[in-house]
Scaffold this motif. Structure first.
Motif, PDB file in Angstrom:
ATOM      1  N   ASN A 123       0.542  -1.044  -0.318  1.00 14.51           N
ATOM      2  CA  ASN A 123      -0.241  -0.495  -0.120  1.00 14.51           C
ATOM      3  C   ASN A 123       0.898   1.383   0.135  1.00 14.51           C
ATOM      4  OD1 ASN A 123      -2.032  -2.218   1.865  1.00 14.51           O
ATOM      5  ND2 ASN A 123      -3.092  -0.568   0.737  1.00 14.51           N
ATOM      6  N   ALA A 124       0.819   2.525  -0.277  1.00 14.18           N
ATOM      7  CA  ALA A 124       1.768   3.548  -0.361  1.00 14.18           C
ATOM      8  C   ALA A 124       0.648   4.405  -0.060  1.00 14.18           C
ATOM      9  CB  ALA A 124       0.576   4.334  -1.817  1.00 14.18           C
ATOM     10  N   GLU A 125       1.007   5.151   1.197  1.00  8.95           N
ATOM     11  CA  GLU A 125       0.394   5.974   2.154  1.00  8.95           C
ATOM     12  C   GLU A 125      -1.026   6.831   2.334  1.00  8.95           C
ATOM     13  OE1 GLU A 125       2.932   9.775   3.474  1.00  8.95           O
ATOM     14  OE2 GLU A 125       3.256   9.112   1.278  1.00  8.95           O
ATOM     15  N   THR A 165       7.473  11.117  11.253  1.00 11.68           N
ATOM     16  CA  THR A 165       6.788   9.984  11.317  1.00 11.68           C
ATOM     17  C   THR A 165       6.050   9.955  12.817  1.00 11.68           C
ATOM     18  OG1 THR A 165       6.956   9.136   9.156  1.00 11.68           O
ATOM     19  CG2 THR A 165       6.014   7.631  10.990  1.00 11.68           C
ATOM     20  N   LEU A 166       7.729   9.899  13.877  1.00 11.17           N
ATOM     21  CA  LEU A 166       8.027   9.886  14.948  1.00 11.17           C
ATOM     22  C   LEU A 166       7.241  10.460  15.657  1.00 11.17           C
ATOM     23  CD1 LEU A 166       9.241   8.423  18.218  1.00 11.17           C
ATOM     24  CD2 LEU A 166      10.790  10.444  17.431  1.00 11.17           C
ATOM     25  N   ALA A 167       6.909  12.035  15.531  1.00  4.14           N
ATOM     26  CA  ALA A 167       5.950  12.842  15.433  1.00  4.14           C
ATOM     27  C   ALA A 167       4.593  12.563  15.670  1.00  4.14           C
ATOM     28  CB  ALA A 167       6.706  14.282  15.100  1.00  4.14           C
ATOM     29  N   ALA A 168       4.575  12.524  14.864  1.00  7.17           N
ATOM     30  CA  ALA A 168       3.004  11.822  14.318  1.00  7.17           C
ATOM     31  C   ALA A 168       2.276  10.974  14.712  1.00  7.17           C
ATOM     32  CB  ALA A 168       2.740  12.045  12.643  1.00  7.17           C
ATOM     33  N   ALA A 173       0.015   2.374  12.758  1.00  9.41           N
ATOM     34  CA  ALA A 173       0.670   2.947  14.262  1.00  9.41           C
ATOM     35  C   ALA A 173      -0.349   2.988  15.393  1.00  9.41           C
ATOM     36  CB  ALA A 173       1.329   3.112  13.434  1.00  9.41           C
ATOM     37  N   ASP A 174      -1.441   3.977  14.858  1.00 12.71           N
ATOM     38  CA  ASP A 174      -2.428   4.126  15.797  1.00 12.71           C
ATOM     39  C   ASP A 174      -2.905   3.314  16.720  1.00 12.71           C
ATOM     40  OD1 ASP A 174      -3.237   6.749  17.287  1.00 12.71           O
ATOM     41  OD2 ASP A 174      -5.334   5.983  16.211  1.00 12.71           O
ATOM     42  N   ILE A 175      -3.268   1.997  15.438  1.00 13.73           N
ATOM     43  CA  ILE A 175      -4.321   0.976  15.645  1.00 13.73           C
ATOM     44  C   ILE A 175      -3.649  -0.126  16.799  1.00 13.73           C
ATOM     45  CG2 ILE A 175      -5.431  -0.850  14.757  1.00 13.73           C
ATOM     46  CD1 ILE A 175      -6.105   0.825  12.009  1.00 13.73           C
ATOM     47  N   ALA A 210       2.949   9.793  17.613  1.00  9.47           N
ATOM     48  CA  ALA A 210       3.164   9.983  19.568  1.00  9.47           C
ATOM     49  C   ALA A 210       2.671  11.592  19.608  1.00  9.47           C
ATOM     50  CB  ALA A 210       4.698  10.911  19.451  1.00  9.47           C
ATOM     51  N   ASN A 211       2.152  11.908  18.210  1.00 13.73           N
ATOM     52  CA  ASN A 211       1.089  12.824  18.535  1.00 13.73           C
ATOM     53  C   ASN A 211      -0.928  12.414  18.166  1.00 13.73           C
ATOM     54  OD1 ASN A 211       2.398  15.140  20.553  1.00 13.73           O
ATOM     55  ND2 ASN A 211       3.570  14.684  18.868  1.00 13.73           N
ATOM     56  N   SER A 212      -0.346  11.162  17.476  1.00  8.07           N
ATOM     57  CA  SER A 212      -2.201  10.335  17.064  1.00  8.07           C
ATOM     58  C   SER A 212      -2.556  11.373  15.920  1.00  8.07           C
ATOM     59  CB  SER A 212      -2.961   9.989  18.267  1.00  8.07           C
ATOM     60  OG  SER A 212      -2.761   9.310  19.145  1.00  8.07           O
ATOM     61  N   TYR A 213      -1.240  11.872  15.125  1.00  7.72           N
ATOM     62  CA  TYR A 213      -1.861  12.732  13.536  1.00  7.72           C
ATOM     63  C   TYR A 213      -1.730  11.440  12.665  1.00  7.72           C
ATOM     64  CZ  TYR A 213      -1.808  16.375  10.578  1.00  7.72           C
ATOM     65  OH  TYR A 213      -2.678  17.014   9.533  1.00  7.72           O
ATOM     66  N   ALA A 214      -2.906  10.735  11.937  1.00  7.77           N
ATOM     67  CA  ALA A 214      -3.157   9.651  11.302  1.00  7.77           C
ATOM     68  C   ALA A 214      -3.299  10.219   9.905  1.00  7.77           C
ATOM     69  CB  ALA A 214      -3.645   8.738  11.740  1.00  7.77           C
ATOM     70  N   SER A 215      -2.412  10.697   9.249  1.00  7.50           N
ATOM     71  CA  SER A 215      -2.829  11.590   7.745  1.00  7.50           C
ATOM     72  C   SER A 215      -2.142  10.144   6.933  1.00  7.50           C
ATOM     73  CB  SER A 215      -1.470  12.672   7.862  1.00  7.50           C
ATOM     74  OG  SER A 215      -0.278  12.503   8.128  1.00  7.50           O
TER      75      SER A 215
END
Length: 192
Positions: free
Chosen positions: A57-59, A85-88, A102-104, A90-95
């Motif tokens: 899959n692509a992003e 990506t680490l920052a996203a 990772a959030d899942i 860590a802050n649940s910024y699932a863009s």
């Protein structure tokens, strides 16, 4: 076993390629960001290992099965993991799909390994590492050990990938494990 492998735009695509080789007998979902594709092309060329996965899959593929917590997989590794990506994570910024998966992993308490590829580290990055760790992620910077006397870049890569395999609970023979100088007979280790 089913694993999700995320590749982001940090240097270190060779670690992802080697990990994918090790996981050939398992079901693998690979997600690559646009930046990861650029870095992988620069560092690996057209590596067939990256294409020999069960699901790619692509992003932006946020409708992929792994974007739902109802999709069952066993663990996720982001290798290499960029500071962005680490920052996203860590802050649940699932863009994107890497961060969504990772959030899942964090929400469902599945193992999440972030192979952070950056040095030196700024205070915001250290704080994001702390936040991700407190949320349940394992931070695995590819830090070198010298006791096994690496002779090549491949030896170093295998050491890092072996550490990932250890955290996944998978057996391997990618590097020689530590043993005392008395056990190895290495006189240089006894001269301390």
């Amino acid at each position: 076993m089913r694993y999700v492998i995320g590749m982001t735009g940090a240097s270190g695509a060779v670690m992802a390629a080697r990990l994918l080789e090790q996981l050939r007998s398992h079901e693998v979902d690979l997600v690559m960001t646009r930046a990861a594709r650029i870095v992988a092309n620069h560092e690996l060329g057209d590596d067939e290992v990256l294409h020999a996965v069960h699901h790619y899959n692509a992003e932006e593929d946020l409708d992929a099965p792994i974007a739902s917590s109802s999709c069952l997989w066993d663990a996720m590794v982001v290798v290499p993991c960029s500071v962005k990506t680490l920052a996203a994570v860590a802050n649940s910024y699932a863009s994107n799909l890497v961060v969504r998966a990772a959030d899942i992993a964090l929400r469902t308490r599945r193992p999440l390994i972030l192979v952070l590829r950056e040095t030196p580290l700024s205070l915001p990055t250290i704080e994001n590492m702390r936040t991700a760790c407190l949320a349940g992620a394992t931070i695995l910077p590819p830090s070198m050990a010298y006791y096994f006397e690496p002779q090549s870049v491949d030896d170093v890569t295998d050491f890092f990938v072996g550490k990932i395999m250890d955290l996944l609970g998978l057996s391997h023979s990618l590097y020689r494990r530590w043993s005392s100088a008395a056990q190895t007979g290495n006189p240089r280790l006894r001269e301390v």
